[in-house]
Design a protein around this motif. Structure first.
Motif, mmCIF file in Angstrom:
data_model
loop_
_atom_site.group_PDB
_atom_site.id
_atom_site.type_symbol
_atom_site.label_atom_id
_atom_site.label_comp_id
_atom_site.label_asym_id
_atom_site.label_seq_id
_atom_site.Cartn_x
_atom_site.Cartn_y
_atom_site.Cartn_z
ATOM 1 N N GLN A 188 -20.052 -5.510 34.367
ATOM 2 C CA GLN A 188 -20.784 -6.761 34.386
ATOM 3 C C GLN A 188 -19.830 -7.946 34.331
ATOM 4 N N ARG A 189 -19.979 -8.877 35.285
ATOM 5 C CA ARG A 189 -19.213 -10.128 35.302
ATOM 6 C C ARG A 189 -17.697 -9.932 35.306
ATOM 7 N N ARG A 190 -17.224 -8.848 35.912
ATOM 8 C CA ARG A 190 -15.785 -8.619 36.043
ATOM 9 C C ARG A 190 -15.554 -7.533 37.082
ATOM 10 N N TYR A 191 -14.291 -7.281 37.384
ATOM 11 C CA TYR A 191 -13.973 -6.204 38.320
ATOM 12 C C TYR A 191 -14.336 -4.846 37.720
ATOM 13 N N ALA A 192 -14.545 -3.886 38.621
ATOM 14 C CA ALA A 192 -14.794 -2.511 38.176
ATOM 15 C C ALA A 192 -13.552 -1.961 37.483
ATOM 16 N N ASN A 193 -13.742 -0.917 36.688
ATOM 17 C CA ASN A 193 -12.627 -0.243 36.023
ATOM 18 C C ASN A 193 -12.631 1.236 36.363
ATOM 19 N N VAL A 243 -27.135 20.072 32.506
ATOM 20 C CA VAL A 243 -26.708 18.813 33.093
ATOM 21 C C VAL A 243 -26.044 17.944 32.030
ATOM 22 N N THR A 244 -24.911 17.334 32.376
ATOM 23 C CA THR A 244 -24.170 16.461 31.472
ATOM 24 C C THR A 244 -24.055 15.072 32.084
ATOM 25 N N LEU A 245 -24.396 14.059 31.304
ATOM 26 C CA LEU A 245 -24.216 12.672 31.724
ATOM 27 C C LEU A 245 -22.771 12.264 31.453
ATOM 28 N N VAL A 246 -22.070 11.865 32.505
ATOM 29 C CA VAL A 246 -20.692 11.399 32.357
ATOM 30 C C VAL A 246 -20.682 9.929 31.950
ATOM 31 N N ASP A 247 -21.426 9.095 32.702
ATOM 32 C CA ASP A 247 -21.448 7.666 32.415
ATOM 33 C C ASP A 247 -22.615 7.037 33.169
ATOM 34 N N GLN A 248 -22.924 5.808 32.797
ATOM 35 C CA GLN A 248 -23.960 5.029 33.475
ATOM 36 C C GLN A 248 -23.506 3.574 33.516
ATOM 37 N N SER A 249 -23.495 3.010 34.713
ATOM 38 C CA SER A 249 -23.094 1.616 34.858
ATOM 39 C C SER A 249 -24.273 0.708 34.540
ATOM 40 N N PRO A 250 -24.017 -0.436 33.911
ATOM 41 C CA PRO A 250 -25.121 -1.350 33.595
ATOM 42 C C PRO A 250 -25.596 -2.152 34.807
ATOM 43 N N ILE A 251 -24.813 -2.162 35.891
ATOM 44 C CA ILE A 251 -25.185 -3.059 36.987
ATOM 45 C C ILE A 251 -25.276 -2.431 38.366
ATOM 46 N N TRP A 252 -24.574 -1.327 38.649
ATOM 47 C CA TRP A 252 -24.568 -0.806 40.016
ATOM 48 C C TRP A 252 -24.227 0.674 40.018
ATOM 49 N N PHE A 281 -4.682 5.280 42.670
ATOM 50 C CA PHE A 281 -5.842 4.473 43.000
ATOM 51 C C PHE A 281 -5.415 3.270 43.826
ATOM 52 N N VAL A 282 -6.372 2.676 44.494
ATOM 53 C CA VAL A 282 -6.127 1.493 45.305
ATOM 54 C C VAL A 282 -6.447 0.272 44.465
ATOM 55 N N SER A 283 -5.628 -0.781 44.587
ATOM 56 C CA SER A 283 -5.867 -1.982 43.806
ATOM 57 C C SER A 283 -5.390 -3.207 44.563
ATOM 58 N N GLU A 284 -6.153 -4.289 44.447
ATOM 59 C CA GLU A 284 -5.720 -5.583 44.961
ATOM 60 C C GLU A 284 -5.024 -6.304 43.815
ATOM 61 N N ARG A 285 -3.710 -6.484 43.922
ATOM 62 C CA ARG A 285 -2.916 -6.960 42.794
ATOM 63 C C ARG A 285 -2.465 -8.408 42.902
ATOM 64 N N THR A 286 -2.970 -9.157 43.844
ATOM 65 C CA THR A 286 -2.581 -10.565 43.945
ATOM 66 C C THR A 286 -3.326 -11.360 42.885
ATOM 67 N N PHE A 287 -2.584 -12.100 42.041
ATOM 68 C CA PHE A 287 -3.212 -12.918 41.000
ATOM 69 C C PHE A 287 -2.946 -14.385 41.329
ATOM 70 N N TRP A 327 -8.524 -6.701 35.248
ATOM 71 C CA TRP A 327 -7.990 -7.946 35.816
ATOM 72 C C TRP A 327 -7.937 -7.914 37.344
ATOM 73 N N PHE A 328 -7.920 -6.718 37.914
ATOM 74 C CA PHE A 328 -7.780 -6.593 39.364
ATOM 75 C C PHE A 328 -8.830 -5.631 39.907
ATOM 76 N N ASP A 329 -9.179 -5.810 41.183
ATOM 77 C CA ASP A 329 -10.128 -4.926 41.838
ATOM 78 C C ASP A 329 -9.472 -3.563 42.064
ATOM 79 N N VAL A 330 -10.155 -2.492 41.671
ATOM 80 C CA VAL A 330 -9.603 -1.137 41.785
ATOM 81 C C VAL A 330 -10.646 -0.198 42.385
ATOM 82 N N GLY A 331 -10.175 0.944 42.883
ATOM 83 C CA GLY A 331 -11.099 1.937 43.422
ATOM 84 C C GLY A 331 -10.369 3.132 43.997
#
Length: 197
Positions: free
Chosen positions: A147-152, A117-126, A187-193, A170-174
């Motif tokens: 934490q305290r910003r949009y996901a990356n 098993v390999t750990l890729v990553d772990q989020s601090p909040i969700w 990827f999908v992104s909300e780009r309105t600033f 800077w923008f919401d992505v997913g």
């Protein structure tokens, strides 16, 4: 839960704690687990069509099992020492690894043959809920809550085990997805600033 065989000939379903496959038209329904008192779920078909992976709690904890799709072999447990709820299995395109997320905010994969098993990553909040494999099975793209910003969106290289952040926060992505030739990442992104007080 449900998934379709790569050739479209059968479908796999998780229902009432067991895993079944059914034919597209004619043929037998197969119960691949038949385990009263054990909850199996989230079954997915391997890209090569040979195997089905699912999550089961026979050991008392969530673990990942793999079984031949025709039921010819007993299910093989490929993870151990489970410590939380697992979900959303994703086979690599070469059918050699299985990626999943869990309630401890980890993204991990297991090598099916070696059970490593390999750990890729772990989020601090969700929980990390968005992830996908590159067509060559050498990269993973995923959306990491921050934490305290949009996901990356990040990339993970299986060859170097390096993590690369590919969005700027800077923008919401997913919903990252690779192109079929593996050269591009969409990827999908909300780009309105429009900052306001």
């Amino acid at each position: 839960s449900m998934d379709i065989a790569p050739d479209g000939s059968r479908a796999v379903f998780g229902a009432r704690g067991d895993v079944f496959t059914v034919p597209a038209k004619h043929g037998p329904t197969r119960n691949l687990t038949e385990t009263p008192g054990v909850h199996e779920r989230d079954a997915v078909w391997s890209p090569d069509g040979a195997s089905i992976a699912f999550i089961g709690d026979e050991s008392g904890e969530d673990e990942i099992y793999v079984r031949a799709q025709n039921g010819s072999e007993k299910p093989r447990r490929v993870t151990s020492n489970g410590d939380t709820y697992k979900y959303s299995l994703a086979w690599s395109p070469d059918s050699k690894r299985i990626l999943w997320s869990d309630k401890k905010n980890r993204l991990q994969f297991v090598d099916v043959s070696s059970e490593s098993v390999t750990l890729v990553d772990q989020s601090p909040i969700w929980e990390i809920r968005d992830y996908t494999w590159a067509p060559d099975s050498k990269w993973i793209a995923y959306t990491r809550p921050e934490q305290r910003r949009y996901a990356n969106i990040h990339l993970y290289s299986l060859d170097t085990r390096e993590k690369i952040q590919v969005s700027d926060g800077w923008f919401d992505v997913g919903d990252p997805e690779f192109s079929s030739d593996g050269k591009y990442l969409f990827f999908v992104s909300e780009r309105t600033f429009n900052p306001t007080y």
